[in-house]
Design a protein around this motif. Sequence first.
Motif, PDB file in Angstrom:
ATOM      1  N   THR A  84       0.841  -1.192   0.000  1.00  0.00           N
ATOM      2  CA  THR A  84       0.000   0.000   0.000  1.00  0.00           C
ATOM      3  C   THR A  84       0.878   1.244   0.000  1.00  0.00           C
ATOM      4  N   ALA A 124     -10.164  -2.440  -2.815  1.00  0.00           N
ATOM      5  CA  ALA A 124      -9.646  -3.266  -1.727  1.00  0.00           C
ATOM      6  C   ALA A 124     -10.566  -3.150  -0.514  1.00  0.00           C
ATOM      7  N   TYR A 161      -7.933   1.832  -3.240  1.00  0.00           N
ATOM      8  CA  TYR A 161      -8.056   1.556  -4.667  1.00  0.00           C
ATOM      9  C   TYR A 161      -6.667   1.401  -5.286  1.00  0.00           C
ATOM     10  N   ALA A 162      -6.627   0.667  -6.405  1.00  0.00           N
ATOM     11  CA  ALA A 162      -5.371   0.480  -7.139  1.00  0.00           C
ATOM     12  C   ALA A 162      -5.676   0.306  -8.621  1.00  0.00           C
ATOM     13  N   LEU A 187      -1.395  -6.054  -9.926  1.00  0.00           N
ATOM     14  CA  LEU A 187      -2.018  -5.079  -9.036  1.00  0.00           C
ATOM     15  C   LEU A 187      -1.014  -3.993  -8.680  1.00  0.00           C
ATOM     16  N   ILE A 215      -1.720   0.037  -3.664  1.00  0.00           N
ATOM     17  CA  ILE A 215      -3.062   0.343  -3.162  1.00  0.00           C
ATOM     18  C   ILE A 215      -3.006   1.646  -2.369  1.00  0.00           C
ATOM     19  N   LEU A 239     -10.618  -8.400  -3.016  1.00  0.00           N
ATOM     20  CA  LEU A 239     -10.400  -7.418  -4.073  1.00  0.00           C
ATOM     21  C   LEU A 239     -11.528  -7.516  -5.087  1.00  0.00           C
TER      22      LEU A 239
END
Length: 231
Positions: A15, A84, A104-105, A138, A141, A194
Amino acid sequence: MTLLFDPQPPVLAPTSDGRFFPVRRIFCIGRNYEEHAREMGDKADPEAPFFFTKWAETVVGDGATIAYPQGTSNFHYEAELVVAIHRPGRNIPRERALDHVWGYAAGLDMTRRDLQSEARAKQRPWDAGKNVEQSSPLGLIHPASALGDATKGALTLTVNGVERQRGDLSQMITPVDRLIAFLSGLYRLEAGDLIYTGTPAGVGAVVPGDVIVVAVQGLTSLTITVGQHDQ
């Protein structure tokens, strides 16, 4: 208690604040952008979101090189916003849905399109086309505050510096809050889940050596290199 073999370690996604998000399950939303549904020969249904699932271990991080998978000659990219979840819940009301989001990612749903298309034609599940090793790249995050309610913002993808996909989060047929309400009506959502929220039009094939960059406005971009064929 004696185990027959050592279990795989948990999948930990980084993150933006230096901590790690333990990935539990992946829910992928299909047909959530009208133009993409049309290019796939489908009709988007705003009343009935469509989804499939993937293993947590399909997640790989930013900067990874992913192997071109076996069994396909048509390996496609799909750029997505990823949600997430950090607070569990069942039958979550839409007005409280975003309370369950940690962040979010930027993400990718990499697809063996030929196998998916074959399964669709035979009305069979999509697992062989979608649930593939390293198929859920991914990005970093970010806390939810980076996007607010995630109802607008550019979503783009380039391959070797050439733009292939461009959309906006405002074009999602089923927005994030409603997706959470919908999924929690079927499953108890758990911390670590997710949600890959779907892709805009412009999907296409890649080959070994291609570099894919996904950018979501307000988030750190995701860069992935396609490696040689899986052995």
